[in-house]
Scaffold this motif. Structure first.
Motif, PDB file in Angstrom:
ATOM      1  N   PHE A 181     107.559  66.870 116.597  1.00  0.00           N
ATOM      2  CA  PHE A 181     106.723  67.011 117.793  1.00  0.00           C
ATOM      3  C   PHE A 181     106.165  65.659 118.227  1.00  0.00           C
ATOM      4  O   PHE A 181     106.071  65.371 119.424  1.00  0.00           O
ATOM      5  CB  PHE A 181     105.582  67.992 117.499  1.00  0.00           C
ATOM      6  N   ASP A 182     105.821  64.819 117.253  1.00  0.00           N
ATOM      7  CA  ASP A 182     105.317  63.478 117.581  1.00  0.00           C
ATOM      8  C   ASP A 182     106.374  62.671 118.330  1.00  0.00           C
ATOM      9  O   ASP A 182     106.059  61.956 119.289  1.00  0.00           O
ATOM     10  CB  ASP A 182     104.918  62.733 116.298  1.00  0.00           C
ATOM     11  N   LEU A 183     107.627  62.794 117.895  1.00  0.00           N
ATOM     12  CA  LEU A 183     108.710  62.095 118.586  1.00  0.00           C
ATOM     13  C   LEU A 183     108.869  62.599 120.011  1.00  0.00           C
ATOM     14  O   LEU A 183     109.141  61.831 120.939  1.00  0.00           O
ATOM     15  CB  LEU A 183     110.033  62.283 117.818  1.00  0.00           C
ATOM     16  N   TYR A 184     108.698  63.915 120.180  1.00  0.00           N
ATOM     17  CA  TYR A 184     108.782  64.506 121.523  1.00  0.00           C
ATOM     18  C   TYR A 184     107.703  63.925 122.439  1.00  0.00           C
ATOM     19  O   TYR A 184     107.986  63.518 123.578  1.00  0.00           O
ATOM     20  CB  TYR A 184     108.630  66.025 121.410  1.00  0.00           C
ATOM     21  N   LEU A 185     106.456  63.839 121.944  1.00  0.00           N
ATOM     22  CA  LEU A 185     105.372  63.288 122.750  1.00  0.00           C
ATOM     23  C   LEU A 185     105.579  61.803 123.022  1.00  0.00           C
ATOM     24  O   LEU A 185     105.298  61.313 124.129  1.00  0.00           O
ATOM     25  CB  LEU A 185     104.023  63.507 122.052  1.00  0.00           C
ATOM     26  N   ASP A 186     106.077  61.068 122.014  1.00  0.00           N
ATOM     27  CA  ASP A 186     106.353  59.640 122.207  1.00  0.00           C
ATOM     28  C   ASP A 186     107.370  59.422 123.318  1.00  0.00           C
ATOM     29  O   ASP A 186     107.285  58.456 124.089  1.00  0.00           O
ATOM     30  CB  ASP A 186     106.874  59.006 120.910  1.00  0.00           C
ATOM     31  N   GLY A 187     108.338  60.336 123.409  1.00  0.00           N
ATOM     32  CA  GLY A 187     109.356  60.216 124.447  1.00  0.00           C
ATOM     33  C   GLY A 187     108.831  60.441 125.842  1.00  0.00           C
ATOM     34  O   GLY A 187     109.450  60.024 126.828  1.00  0.00           O
ATOM     35  N   LEU A 188     107.670  61.098 125.954  1.00  0.00           N
ATOM     36  CA  LEU A 188     107.072  61.366 127.273  1.00  0.00           C
ATOM     37  C   LEU A 188     106.051  60.304 127.675  1.00  0.00           C
ATOM     38  O   LEU A 188     105.535  60.342 128.787  1.00  0.00           O
ATOM     39  CB  LEU A 188     106.377  62.740 127.258  1.00  0.00           C
ATOM     40  N   GLN A 189     105.771  59.366 126.780  1.00  0.00           N
ATOM     41  CA  GLN A 189     104.735  58.365 127.040  1.00  0.00           C
ATOM     42  C   GLN A 189     105.075  57.556 128.293  1.00  0.00           C
ATOM     43  O   GLN A 189     106.208  57.119 128.490  1.00  0.00           O
ATOM     44  CB  GLN A 189     104.592  57.430 125.838  1.00  0.00           C
ATOM     45  N   ASP A 190     104.064  57.369 129.136  1.00  0.00           N
ATOM     46  CA  ASP A 190     104.175  56.574 130.365  1.00  0.00           C
ATOM     47  C   ASP A 190     105.080  57.207 131.417  1.00  0.00           C
ATOM     48  O   ASP A 190     105.432  56.561 132.409  1.00  0.00           O
ATOM     49  CB  ASP A 190     104.670  55.147 130.068  1.00  0.00           C
ATOM     50  N   LYS A 191     105.491  58.459 131.218  1.00  0.00           N
ATOM     51  CA  LYS A 191     106.338  59.111 132.205  1.00  0.00           C
ATOM     52  C   LYS A 191     105.495  59.917 133.188  1.00  0.00           C
ATOM     53  O   LYS A 191     104.528  60.559 132.807  1.00  0.00           O
ATOM     54  CB  LYS A 191     107.359  60.033 131.525  1.00  0.00           C
ATOM     55  N   LYS A 192     105.903  59.886 134.453  1.00  0.00           N
ATOM     56  CA  LYS A 192     105.214  60.659 135.473  1.00  0.00           C
ATOM     57  C   LYS A 192     105.837  62.049 135.632  1.00  0.00           C
ATOM     58  O   LYS A 192     105.232  62.938 136.221  1.00  0.00           O
ATOM     59  CB  LYS A 192     105.251  59.910 136.808  1.00  0.00           C
ATOM     60  N   LEU A 193     107.067  62.196 135.140  1.00  0.00           N
ATOM     61  CA  LEU A 193     107.778  63.461 135.252  1.00  0.00           C
ATOM     62  C   LEU A 193     108.207  63.937 133.869  1.00  0.00           C
ATOM     63  O   LEU A 193     108.451  63.132 132.975  1.00  0.00           O
ATOM     64  CB  LEU A 193     109.019  63.301 136.138  1.00  0.00           C
ATOM     65  N   LEU A 194     108.316  65.257 133.710  1.00  0.00           N
ATOM     66  CA  LEU A 194     108.777  65.826 132.446  1.00  0.00           C
ATOM     67  C   LEU A 194     110.287  66.034 132.429  1.00  0.00           C
ATOM     68  O   LEU A 194     110.864  66.264 131.374  1.00  0.00           O
ATOM     69  CB  LEU A 194     108.074  67.164 132.188  1.00  0.00           C
ATOM     70  N   GLY A 195     110.914  65.958 133.598  1.00  0.00           N
ATOM     71  CA  GLY A 195     112.356  66.167 133.695  1.00  0.00           C
ATOM     72  C   GLY A 195     113.023  65.043 134.457  1.00  0.00           C
ATOM     73  O   GLY A 195     112.468  63.947 134.610  1.00  0.00           O
ATOM     74  N   PHE A 196     114.225  65.316 134.971  1.00  0.00           N
ATOM     75  CA  PHE A 196     114.987  64.310 135.693  1.00  0.00           C
ATOM     76  C   PHE A 196     114.390  64.067 137.079  1.00  0.00           C
ATOM     77  O   PHE A 196     113.971  65.004 137.767  1.00  0.00           O
ATOM     78  CB  PHE A 196     116.442  64.753 135.854  1.00  0.00           C
ATOM     79  N   ASP A 197     114.388  62.816 137.475  1.00  0.00           N
ATOM     80  CA  ASP A 197     113.952  62.450 138.823  1.00  0.00           C
ATOM     81  C   ASP A 197     115.150  62.549 139.768  1.00  0.00           C
ATOM     82  O   ASP A 197     116.196  61.952 139.517  1.00  0.00           O
ATOM     83  CB  ASP A 197     113.409  61.018 138.819  1.00  0.00           C
ATOM     84  N   VAL A 198     115.005  63.340 140.832  1.00  0.00           N
ATOM     85  CA  VAL A 198     116.082  63.491 141.814  1.00  0.00           C
ATOM     86  C   VAL A 198     115.520  63.092 143.179  1.00  0.00           C
ATOM     87  O   VAL A 198     114.968  63.926 143.910  1.00  0.00           O
ATOM     88  CB  VAL A 198     116.626  64.943 141.831  1.00  0.00           C
ATOM     89  N   PRO A 199     115.623  61.806 143.541  1.00  0.00           N
ATOM     90  CA  PRO A 199     114.966  61.296 144.754  1.00  0.00           C
ATOM     91  C   PRO A 199     115.386  61.987 146.038  1.00  0.00           C
ATOM     92  O   PRO A 199     114.603  62.031 147.000  1.00  0.00           O
ATOM     93  CB  PRO A 199     115.381  59.813 144.764  1.00  0.00           C
TER      94      PRO A 199
END
Length: 338
Positions: free
Chosen positions: A105-123
């Motif tokens: 779970f810690d690795l999962y949260l680390d992967g979200l650090q500094d991200k504005k989105l939880l998924g893929f960005d589709v401009p």
């Protein structure tokens, strides 16, 4: 990795294995081999397990060399299959406490650090991306025929692939050439008819689009084989991740009603496929877009009851998107309901 005998593995080696999710010990099929494998598993924890030989009689002292001599040229093929079978059996038998899995779970949260989105960005779809906090999870997409389900999904898929993420598009509706034609038309802004007829007035636009497409589709895979299976999908996910060098993946299924069904009812078959897609969403860090047909009664209405052979869909999708015409007399006017 070669070990100098069943007692050759030392405790100080464990740090070298910290980045590996699974470790399989393939020692001799005898008491010394099994004891040595258990010793390594004690050092490395639950991610490590002993290779289970198929020949297990008391007098069967079988090792990898015997295996090689027996199978000859087919050794790699047979051994790879048995490794995959061992991994599958191990995954179904291991149970870990919440405490043991907190590092995951810690690795999962680390992967979200500094991200504005939880998924893929589709401009190209900013409002949809913002509403979903990124294209993510298992998404159901339903609409009447010829409204644009495939076009919407393919556009999202090509945008994600352009960012270097692996994308596998399982197409049972359009055909490979028609899908690639959609990319050329969108990038070049040239009508598909002119591209197919090689209209000289648009030759330069199509050439420039082709150069761009080459660079943006290196991790974009289109599969049209209707004999697709759970095993083949898992193999292709692994290959796509290796080729892209990224762990997150987008998978599109067009459509779930066209997947092979070996059961008595299509509804039961769809439910089984949904269970499988749920498992790879969680296990493979995958975002899935599953296109579904609508029942005729649902062409003008939104809601789960309008989805064809819906089964367990309402309990499984993280997001459901439905396209409908704003006005039956206006074929161009569409409304997207999330």
């Amino acid at each position: 990795i070669g070990i100098s005998g069943v007692k050759g593995f030392k405790k100080e080696y464990t740090g070298l294995f910290k980045d590996f999710k699974k470790v399989i010990v393939v020692f001799d099929n005898d008491e010394a081999g099994r004891s040595g494998a258990k010793r390594i598993a004690d050092f490395l924890g639950s991610k490590c397990f002993d290779f289970q030989w198929k020949r297990k009689s008391s007098e069967d002292q079988y090792d990898v060399n015997d295996h090689f001599l027996y199978h000859g040229d087919r050794f790699n093929e047979v051994f790879d299959m048995e490794i995959a079978e061992n991994i599958k059996q191990h995954a179904s038998s291991v149970i870990l406490s919440v405490s043991d899995r907190l590092p995951q779970f810690d690795l999962y949260l680390d992967g979200l650090q500094d991200k504005k989105l939880l998924g893929f960005d589709v401009p190209c779809f900013p409002e949809l991306t913002r509403s979903m906090k990124g294209i993510r999870g298992m998404i159901g997409l339903g609409a009447p025929p010829k409204v644009g389900k495939s076009t919407l999904t393919f556009q999202i898929a090509s945008e994600v692939a352009a960012q270097g993420y692996p994308v596998i598009y399982y197409d049972f509706e359009n055909g490979y050439n028609r899908l690639v034609l959609k990319i050329f038309s969108r990038i070049s802004q040239v009508h598909p008819d002119y591209i197919q007829l090689r209209n000289p007035d648009y030759e330069n636009k199509v050439r420039v689009a082709r150069e761009r497409i080459v660079s943006m589709t290196k991790t974009f895979f289109i599969e049209n084989d209707r004999r697709v299976s759970e095993e083949s999908i898992l193999r292709q996910i692994e290959q796509a991740k290796i080729q892209s060098g990224k762990d997150r993946i987008l998978i599109a299924i067009d459509s779930i009603q066209k997947l092979p069904m070996n059961l008595a009812t299509r509804r039961e078959g769809i439910d089984n496929w949904i269970r499988f897609f749920e498992s790879i969403r969680d296990r493979e860090n995958a975002t899935l877009i599953l296109i579904s047909e609508l029942a005729r009664s649902g062409y003008d209405n939104c809601g789960i009851n309008s989805w064809k052979e819906s089964g367990d869909l309402e309990y499984s999708f993280d997001h459901m998107i439905q396209l409908k015409k704003k006005n039956p007399d206006d074929p161009q006017g569409l409304e997207l309901v999330l």
